[in-house]
Design a protein around this motif. Structure first.
Motif, short mmCIF file in Angstrom:
data_model
loop_
_atom_site.label_atom_id
_atom_site.label_comp_id
_atom_site.label_asym_id
_atom_site.label_seq_id
_atom_site.Cartn_x
_atom_site.Cartn_y
_atom_site.Cartn_z
N UNK A 160 14.03 7.79 -14.79
CA UNK A 160 14.83 8.64 -15.20
C UNK A 160 15.50 8.92 -13.46
N UNK A 161 15.62 9.16 -12.79
CA UNK A 161 17.28 9.42 -11.39
C UNK A 161 15.42 9.25 -10.55
N UNK A 162 14.10 9.73 -10.55
CA UNK A 162 13.14 9.80 -9.77
C UNK A 162 13.12 8.15 -9.29
N UNK A 163 12.97 7.18 -10.18
CA UNK A 163 13.13 5.72 -10.08
C UNK A 163 14.45 5.02 -9.53
N UNK A 164 15.59 5.50 -9.44
CA UNK A 164 16.67 4.69 -8.71
C UNK A 164 16.92 5.58 -7.87
N UNK A 165 16.03 6.96 -6.96
CA UNK A 165 16.14 7.52 -5.80
C UNK A 165 15.03 6.47 -4.80
N UNK A 166 13.66 6.07 -5.69
CA UNK A 166 13.13 5.19 -5.00
C UNK A 166 13.68 4.59 -4.73
N UNK A 167 13.81 4.02 -5.85
CA UNK A 167 14.92 2.23 -5.39
C UNK A 167 15.93 2.42 -4.68
N UNK A 206 10.52 -9.74 4.95
CA UNK A 206 9.53 -10.06 4.29
C UNK A 206 8.83 -8.81 3.94
N UNK A 207 8.93 -8.01 4.49
CA UNK A 207 7.80 -6.35 4.40
C UNK A 207 8.67 -5.83 3.02
N UNK A 208 9.79 -5.64 2.66
CA UNK A 208 10.45 -5.58 1.79
C UNK A 208 11.07 -6.79 0.29
N UNK A 209 10.46 -7.36 0.30
CA UNK A 209 10.37 -8.44 -0.55
C UNK A 209 9.11 -8.20 -0.96
N UNK A 210 7.91 -7.89 -0.15
CA UNK A 210 6.73 -7.79 -0.78
C UNK A 210 6.71 -6.02 -1.37
N UNK A 211 8.35 -5.25 -0.70
CA UNK A 211 8.06 -3.75 -1.60
C UNK A 211 8.72 -3.81 -2.70
N UNK A 212 10.11 -4.80 -2.97
CA UNK A 212 10.67 -5.07 -4.17
C UNK A 212 9.87 -6.09 -5.15
N UNK A 213 9.22 -6.71 -4.52
CA UNK A 213 8.23 -6.96 -5.78
C UNK A 213 7.34 -6.41 -6.54
N UNK A 214 6.59 -5.41 -5.02
CA UNK A 214 5.83 -4.34 -5.85
C UNK A 214 6.29 -3.30 -6.75
N UNK A 215 7.65 -2.92 -6.57
CA UNK A 215 7.98 -2.12 -7.33
C UNK A 215 8.27 -2.59 -8.81
N UNK A 216 8.92 -3.76 -8.65
CA UNK A 216 9.09 -4.35 -10.34
C UNK A 216 7.93 -4.69 -10.54
N UNK A 217 7.29 -4.73 -10.33
CA UNK A 217 6.03 -4.80 -11.04
C UNK A 217 4.85 -3.98 -11.49
N UNK A 218 5.71 -2.74 -9.85
CA UNK A 218 5.48 -0.83 -11.10
C UNK A 218 6.38 -0.50 -12.09
N UNK A 219 7.47 -1.27 -12.64
CA UNK A 219 8.13 -0.50 -13.01
C UNK A 219 7.89 -1.55 -14.77
N UNK A 220 7.16 -2.42 -14.27
CA UNK A 220 7.21 -3.32 -15.90
C UNK A 220 6.28 -2.89 -16.38
N UNK A 232 0.89 -1.39 0.15
CA UNK A 232 -0.30 0.04 -0.40
C UNK A 232 0.69 1.32 0.22
N UNK A 233 2.25 1.75 1.03
CA UNK A 233 2.66 2.49 1.40
C UNK A 233 3.80 2.42 -0.74
N UNK A 234 4.12 1.70 -0.98
CA UNK A 234 4.23 1.44 -2.35
C UNK A 234 3.48 2.15 -3.01
N UNK A 235 2.50 1.19 -3.01
CA UNK A 235 1.49 2.38 -4.59
C UNK A 235 1.26 4.20 -4.22
N UNK A 236 0.88 4.33 -2.96
CA UNK A 236 1.30 5.56 -2.54
C UNK A 236 2.90 6.42 -2.97
N UNK A 237 3.64 5.68 -2.93
CA UNK A 237 4.91 6.70 -3.69
C UNK A 237 5.36 6.23 -4.86
#
Length: 147
Positions: free
Chosen positions: A117-124, A91-105, A43-48
């Motif tokens: 761009x640089x904002x995505x790298x900053x978020x990661x 476990x929360x980091x794994x869920x956040x990372x998988x959500x990040x990869x889905x958002x990046x695809x 949920x926080x990843x989607x807001x970020x």
């Protein structure tokens, strides 16, 4: 002065024995809390991701990228309060990372939530490095003690 004794104390289990219904609730509370923390990470990843392309005037101001590290660190603290295991803290980091990869695809229509761009790298970077450093130092805390 007289001393009173409890003659029926042997009939009851000790207060801190963990017997009865309380232990069953305690056993279920840890996995449920960890699942809720993983859902909270998504949920926080989607807001970020939603607030990452914000601008302050004409300047890009990705505050959500910086806040991702703080929020993920708090999620790791929450997982650590439930379990001392490293897998539970990650476990929360794994869920956040998988959500990040889905958002990046790309989506089915070719839409991409995260731009290249640089904002995505900053978020990661800020989303993963501070909590992973905390987990690293927490797991290896015995290595840094002087003898």
């Amino acid at each position: 002065m007289t001393t009173k004794t409890d003659r029926h104390a042997a009939d009851r289990p000790p207060v801190g024995s963990g017997s009865g219904r309380l232990s069953a609730v305690g056993v279920l509370a840890a996995p449920v809390t960890l699942v809720l923390l993983a859902v909270n990470a998504l949920i926080t990843l989607s807001l970020e991701v939603l607030y990452l392309p914000t601008y302050l005037g004409a300047t890009a101001f990705p505050l959500s990228g910086v806040l991702a590290g703080v929020v993920n660190l708090l999620l790791v603290f929450g997982a650590r309060s439930v379990s001392q295991r490293t897998a539970a803290m990650v476990l929360p980091l794994v869920a956040w990372t998988l959500g990040f990869l889905v958002s990046a695809s790309t989506g089915p229509g070719g839409d991409v939530l995260l731009a290249s761009d640089w904002r995505t790298v900053l978020l990661l970077f800020f989303g993963l490095v501070p909590p992973l450093l905390y987990i690293y130092f927490r797991v290896n805390s015995g290595l840094f003690v002087r003898m």
